[in-house]
Design an enzyme around this catalytic site. Structure first.
Site, PDB file in Angstrom:
ATOM      1  N   ASP A  66       0.859  -1.228  -0.104  1.00  0.00           N
ATOM      2  CA  ASP A  66       0.052  -0.032  -0.151  1.00  0.00           C
ATOM      3  C   ASP A  66       0.938   1.331   0.049  1.00  0.00           C
ATOM      4  OD1 ASP A  66      -1.577   2.294   0.338  1.00  0.00           O
ATOM      5  OD2 ASP A  66      -2.864   1.040   1.937  1.00  0.00           O
ATOM      6  N   SER A 145       0.999  13.553 -16.252  1.00  0.00           N
ATOM      7  CA  SER A 145      -0.190  13.231 -17.022  1.00  0.00           C
ATOM      8  C   SER A 145      -0.492  14.717 -17.581  1.00  0.00           C
ATOM      9  CB  SER A 145      -1.486  13.272 -16.073  1.00  0.00           C
ATOM     10  OG  SER A 145      -2.770  13.403 -16.728  1.00  0.00           O
ATOM     11  N   TYR A 158      -5.956  14.920  -8.381  1.00  0.00           N
ATOM     12  CA  TYR A 158      -5.239  13.997  -9.456  1.00  0.00           C
ATOM     13  C   TYR A 158      -4.429  15.023 -10.031  1.00  0.00           C
ATOM     14  CZ  TYR A 158      -4.114  10.970 -13.379  1.00  0.00           C
ATOM     15  OH  TYR A 158      -3.356  10.539 -14.303  1.00  0.00           O
ATOM     16  N   LYS A 162      -0.214  15.288 -10.336  1.00  0.00           N
ATOM     17  CA  LYS A 162       0.490  15.098 -11.504  1.00  0.00           C
ATOM     18  C   LYS A 162       1.272  16.293 -11.570  1.00  0.00           C
ATOM     19  CE  LYS A 162      -0.429  11.082 -12.179  1.00  0.00           C
ATOM     20  NZ  LYS A 162       0.695   9.883 -12.002  1.00  0.00           N
TER      21      LYS A 162
END
Length: 253
Positions: A66, A145, A158, A162
């Protein structure tokens, strides 16, 4: 003339190796001669990647981890080196991407994304560099990304992390270059992965993606893996601190 001595074993640590992009990266680096640490959550998908590596005769070890537990990353890298040899490549690839409107994002959700997509990248880069720097060589690739360049609705957590991957890449590259360690970033476009499930209608999404790209087809995961292979290999030996878009010409900036 005596035959050349075989090269020493070297390992690559690939997080998120149970996913589509991670699996393609793991296979490509294995074909390049690395032993592969197959790292991530979800034993079933990790085992699928391991079976693929087995089929190609690629040495590997599966490490169920994890990535929210940053301290465990150091232990996992040590375990990978014991099994596979000195770490030559680190690929920080794993990410989570809850789709939530910005004003509705609970702080706990944002912090969870940061732990996986940002803190784990830092911890992985640091664990790798601690081993690579004394040896005077090694390559680290962070997977970013293209969403960083334009922002995407409902993905603030997110996109933020990134962007942090780009910053980590540049700053770490600056410090680690004198020790012979290179750090680069790859920003994928819309490759076929499980992440696409958040977009609803697959056919409509395909059409939307292709309409925005200069190259009028979907990318293949193997094409992204080829760029990672280049960045950890000798052909990119004078590159560090760079961010490459692999997106069919979606983002040209």
């Amino acid at each position: 003339m005596s035959p050349a001595a075989p090269s020493a074993p070297r390992s690559a640590f690939v997080t998120g190796a149970g996913g589509a992009l991670g699996r393609a990266i793991a296979l490509r680096l294995g074909q390049d001669g690395f032993g592969i640490a197959v790292v991530g959550r979800g034993r079933a998908t990790l085992d699928e990647t391991a079976a693929l590596l087995d089929a190609h005769g690629i040495p590997h070890v599966v490490i169920e981890l994890d990535l929210r537990d940053a301290a465990a990353i150091e232990t996992a890298v040590s375990a990978a080196e014991r099994e596979l040899g000195p770490l030559g490549a680190m690929v920080n690839n794993a990410a989570i991407y809850p789709a939530t409107p910005f004003l509705e994002i609970p702080l706990e959700e944002y912090e969870d994304v940061v732990r996986v997509n940002q803190t784990a990248y830092f911890a992985g880069t640091q664990a790798a560099a601690r081993r690579m720097a004394p040896r005077g060589s090694g390559a680290i690739v962070n997977i970013g990304s293209i969403t960083f360049h334009g922002g995407w609705e409902n993905l603030v957590s997110y996109v933020s992390t990134k962007g942090a991957a780009v910053g980590l890449t540049r700053a770490a590259a600056r410090e680690l270059g004198p020790a012979g360690v290179r750090v680069n970033c790859v920003e994928p476009g819309a490759f076929p992965t499980k992440a696409e499930e958040i977009n609803g209608d697959p056919e409509a999404y395909d059409a939307q993606v292709v309409s925005r790209q200069s190259i009028k087809r979907r990318g293949r995961n193997e094409e992204l893996a080829a760029v990672v292979s280049f960045l950890v290999g000798e052909d990119s030996s004078f590159m560090t601190g760079q961010t490459l878009n692999v997106d069919g010409g979606w983002v040209m900036a």
